[in-house]
Design an enzyme around this catalytic site. Structure first.
Site, mmCIF file in Angstrom:
data_model
loop_
_atom_site.group_PDB
_atom_site.id
_atom_site.type_symbol
_atom_site.label_atom_id
_atom_site.label_comp_id
_atom_site.label_asym_id
_atom_site.label_seq_id
_atom_site.Cartn_x
_atom_site.Cartn_y
_atom_site.Cartn_z
ATOM 1 N N ALA A 243 0.847 -1.206 0.000
ATOM 2 C CA ALA A 243 0.000 0.000 0.000
ATOM 3 C C ALA A 243 0.877 1.249 0.000
ATOM 4 O O ALA A 243 1.167 1.825 -1.056
ATOM 5 C CB ALA A 243 -0.941 -0.022 1.188
ATOM 6 N N ARG A 244 1.302 1.657 1.167
ATOM 7 C CA ARG A 244 2.146 2.846 1.304
ATOM 8 C C ARG A 244 3.084 2.625 2.478
ATOM 9 O O ARG A 244 2.669 2.056 3.490
ATOM 10 C CB ARG A 244 1.281 4.073 1.658
ATOM 11 N N ASP A 268 6.587 -4.006 -0.544
ATOM 12 C CA ASP A 268 6.820 -3.340 -1.832
ATOM 13 C C ASP A 268 6.992 -1.840 -1.596
ATOM 14 O O ASP A 268 7.469 -1.134 -2.486
ATOM 15 C CB ASP A 268 5.616 -3.586 -2.763
ATOM 16 N N GLU A 273 11.573 5.797 1.449
ATOM 17 C CA GLU A 273 11.874 5.564 0.029
ATOM 18 C C GLU A 273 12.560 6.804 -0.501
ATOM 19 O O GLU A 273 12.147 7.915 -0.158
ATOM 20 C CB GLU A 273 10.583 5.310 -0.758
ATOM 21 N N HIS A 291 8.875 -0.994 -4.894
ATOM 22 C CA HIS A 291 7.647 -0.261 -5.248
ATOM 23 C C HIS A 291 7.259 -0.504 -6.724
ATOM 24 O O HIS A 291 7.071 0.448 -7.481
ATOM 25 C CB HIS A 291 7.830 1.248 -4.984
HETATM 26 N N1 LIG Z 1 2.531 -0.762 -4.612
HETATM 27 C C1 LIG Z 1 2.182 0.029 -5.614
HETATM 28 O O1 LIG Z 1 2.903 0.161 -6.604
HETATM 29 C C2 LIG Z 1 0.866 0.740 -5.569
HETATM 30 C C3 LIG Z 1 0.204 1.065 -6.768
HETATM 31 C C4 LIG Z 1 -1.014 1.714 -6.732
HETATM 32 C C5 LIG Z 1 -1.576 2.055 -5.483
HETATM 33 N N2 LIG Z 1 -0.915 1.751 -4.324
HETATM 34 C C6 LIG Z 1 -1.492 2.081 -3.011
HETATM 35 O O2 LIG Z 1 -2.492 1.142 -2.696
HETATM 36 C C7 LIG Z 1 -3.394 1.718 -1.748
HETATM 37 C C8 LIG Z 1 -4.835 1.392 -2.111
HETATM 38 O O3 LIG Z 1 -5.153 1.902 -3.395
HETATM 39 P P1 LIG Z 1 -6.650 1.755 -3.993
HETATM 40 O O4 LIG Z 1 -6.590 2.177 -5.410
HETATM 41 O O5 LIG Z 1 -7.210 0.422 -3.626
HETATM 42 O O6 LIG Z 1 -7.412 2.882 -3.130
HETATM 43 P P2 LIG Z 1 -8.956 2.962 -2.809
HETATM 44 O O7 LIG Z 1 -9.210 4.367 -2.403
HETATM 45 O O8 LIG Z 1 -9.763 2.369 -3.912
HETATM 46 O O9 LIG Z 1 -9.129 2.003 -1.523
HETATM 47 C C9 LIG Z 1 -8.581 2.281 -0.275
HETATM 48 C C10 LIG Z 1 -9.577 1.785 0.774
HETATM 49 O O10 LIG Z 1 -8.968 1.874 2.049
HETATM 50 C C11 LIG Z 1 -10.010 2.189 2.982
HETATM 51 N N3 LIG Z 1 -9.407 2.682 4.215
HETATM 52 C C12 LIG Z 1 -8.995 3.941 4.517
HETATM 53 N N4 LIG Z 1 -8.456 3.963 5.754
HETATM 54 C C13 LIG Z 1 -8.540 2.688 6.240
HETATM 55 C C14 LIG Z 1 -8.152 2.087 7.456
HETATM 56 N N5 LIG Z 1 -7.551 2.777 8.430
HETATM 57 N N6 LIG Z 1 -8.393 0.766 7.611
HETATM 58 C C15 LIG Z 1 -8.986 0.049 6.633
HETATM 59 N N7 LIG Z 1 -9.376 0.569 5.461
HETATM 60 C C16 LIG Z 1 -9.144 1.878 5.258
HETATM 61 C C17 LIG Z 1 -10.858 3.189 2.241
HETATM 62 O O11 LIG Z 1 -12.154 3.267 2.791
HETATM 63 C C18 LIG Z 1 -10.859 2.627 0.821
HETATM 64 O O12 LIG Z 1 -11.975 1.796 0.591
HETATM 65 C C19 LIG Z 1 -3.056 3.211 -1.741
HETATM 66 O O13 LIG Z 1 -2.246 3.475 -0.617
HETATM 67 C C20 LIG Z 1 -2.239 3.400 -2.970
HETATM 68 O O14 LIG Z 1 -1.354 4.478 -2.833
HETATM 69 C C21 LIG Z 1 0.267 1.087 -4.341
#
Ligand SMILES: NC(=O)c1ccc[n+]([C@@H]2O[C@H](COP(=O)([O-])OP(=O)(O)OC[C@H]3O[C@@H](n4cnc5c(N)ncnc54)[C@H](O)[C@@H]3O)[C@@H](O)[C@H]2O)c1
Length: 318
Positions: A243-244, A268, A273, A291
């Site tokens: 995620a992050r 990842d 970073e 990442h």
């Molecule tokens: N590894 C990578 O290369 C990569 C690529 C794209 C996105 N990401 C990351 O993946 C994550 C998710 O992206 P997405 O497109 O699914 O976003 P999204 O907004 O569709 O989903 C995120 C979900 O997390 C929920 N949420 C917020 N706070 C929470 C908490 N404390 N506990 C549980 N759930 C919670 C939200 O309600 C939402 O439904 C983001 O952090 C994004 O930056 C990583």
């Protein structure tokens, strides 16, 4: 109309735009020459990834821009609100890489379950001299099928990951404070579709009952997984964070690995970073990637096509 894809765009995106009559330019113009270039070449659409900055000065100086498009999700490099106040459309492609991230999570989970992260380090060094020892060392693998995957954050990527898990024969439980339930449609190679409705449960239930745990929440102020959460997990859990950096407490993770609470983990993303902590890089129980969750050719194709679709509907329907 002219499109400048300053940080590149996939061929499928170029083809879709050209077929609709756009003139697509993939020159990478240096930041300090960008304003001049946009005005002299009469650019209507500026497409960027994360490298090119689109700040107030550029927005003010380029009155003919109609669309700023970000291939990908985060728009930190664009003054989004300012551009929108000036009547410019700002678009991105939030869903294009969800399945790519989901597959990277599973690459890590399958790898960790069978010690691939270690075997790949050991075989080049000792594969000829200590084959039998290594075979014994990595004999206690586990299967994912039949196990429970806990998903924390059940948005786009969380749900994409759940679909892969269901396809792999896992039980899925999920926590998301803003989503009560989600309809997941699994599509198969022969056109069959199967629907699953997953009702989310409490964070505590997910933490306590998961054999494998994966995080898909946005960046936030506090850790979502820290010492208390680790303490409540099943012994021997395997965790993935794609995620992050900063949603999982890395120090608490290392402690939980050392105590045996967490068997192995995949990262990842990192709190620091692009220079992750050396204690993470050197830890034999971690499977690591730099990442690259979203980094697939298919995601780049979808990004290009999604941008092209949005540009066409914004400009050709005006
Ligand atoms: N590894 C990578 O290369 C990569 C690529 C794209 C996105 N990401 C990351 O993946 C994550 C998710 O992206 P997405 O497109 O699914 O976003 P999204 O907004 O569709 O989903 C995120 C979900 O997390 C929920 N949420 C917020 N706070 C929470 C908490 N404390 N506990 C549980 N759930 C919670 C939200 O309600 C939402 O439904 C983001 O952090 C994004 O930056 C990583």
């Amino acid at each position: 109309m002219k499109v400048l894809a300053n940080d590149g765009i996939s061929n499928s995106g170029i083809e879709a735009l050209e077929a609709a009559g756009f003139d697509v330019n993939t020159t990478t113009v240096a930041q300090e020459q960008l304003i001049d270039y946009i005005n002299k070449n009469d650019i209507t659409v500026l497409l960027v990834r994360s490298a090119t900055k689109v700040r107030k000065d550029l927005i003010d100086a380029c009155p003919n821009l109609k669309i700023i498009g970000r291939g990908g999700v985060g728009m930190d490099n664009i003054d989004v609100e300012y551009a929108r106040q000036k009547g410019i459309h700002v678009i991105n492609t939030p869903a294009a890489s969800s399945h790519s991230v989901a597959e990277l999570v599973f690459a890590h989970l399958y790898g960790l379950a069978r010690f691939l992260h270690n075997a790949n380090r050991d075989m080049p060094l000792d594969g000829d001299s200590k084959f039998k020892e290594l075979k014994k060392a990595y004999a206690k693998g586990t299967e994912l099928k039949g196990k429970t995957l806990g998903v924390i954050g059940f948005g786009r990527i969380g749900q994409a990951t759940a679909k892969v898990a269901i396809g792999a024969g896992m039980k899925v439980i999920a926590f998301d404070p803003f989503i009560e339930n989600a309809d997941l449609e699994l599509e198969f190679f022969d056109g069959q579709k199967l629907n699953f409705n997953i009702e989310t449960v409490s964070k505590d239930e997910v933490i306590k009952n998961s054999d494998f745990l994966t995080l898909h929440v946005p960046a936030q102020k506090e850790y979502v997984i820290g010492k208390d959460e680790f303490d409540n997990m099943k012994d021997g859990v395997i965790i993935a964070n794609a995620a992050r950096g900063g949603v999982l407490d890395e120090v608490a993770l290392i402690n939980a690995i050392e105590s045996g609470k967490v068997a192995r983990a995949a990262l990842d993303v990192f709190e620091k970073e692009p220079q992750p902590e050396i204690q993470l890089l050197m830890n034999a129980n971690l499977s690591l990637t730099p990442h690259t969750g979203a980094a697939t050719n298919e995601a780049q194709d979808r990004i290009g096509v999604e941008l092209a679709d949005q540009i066409k509907s914004l400009l050709l329907n005006d």
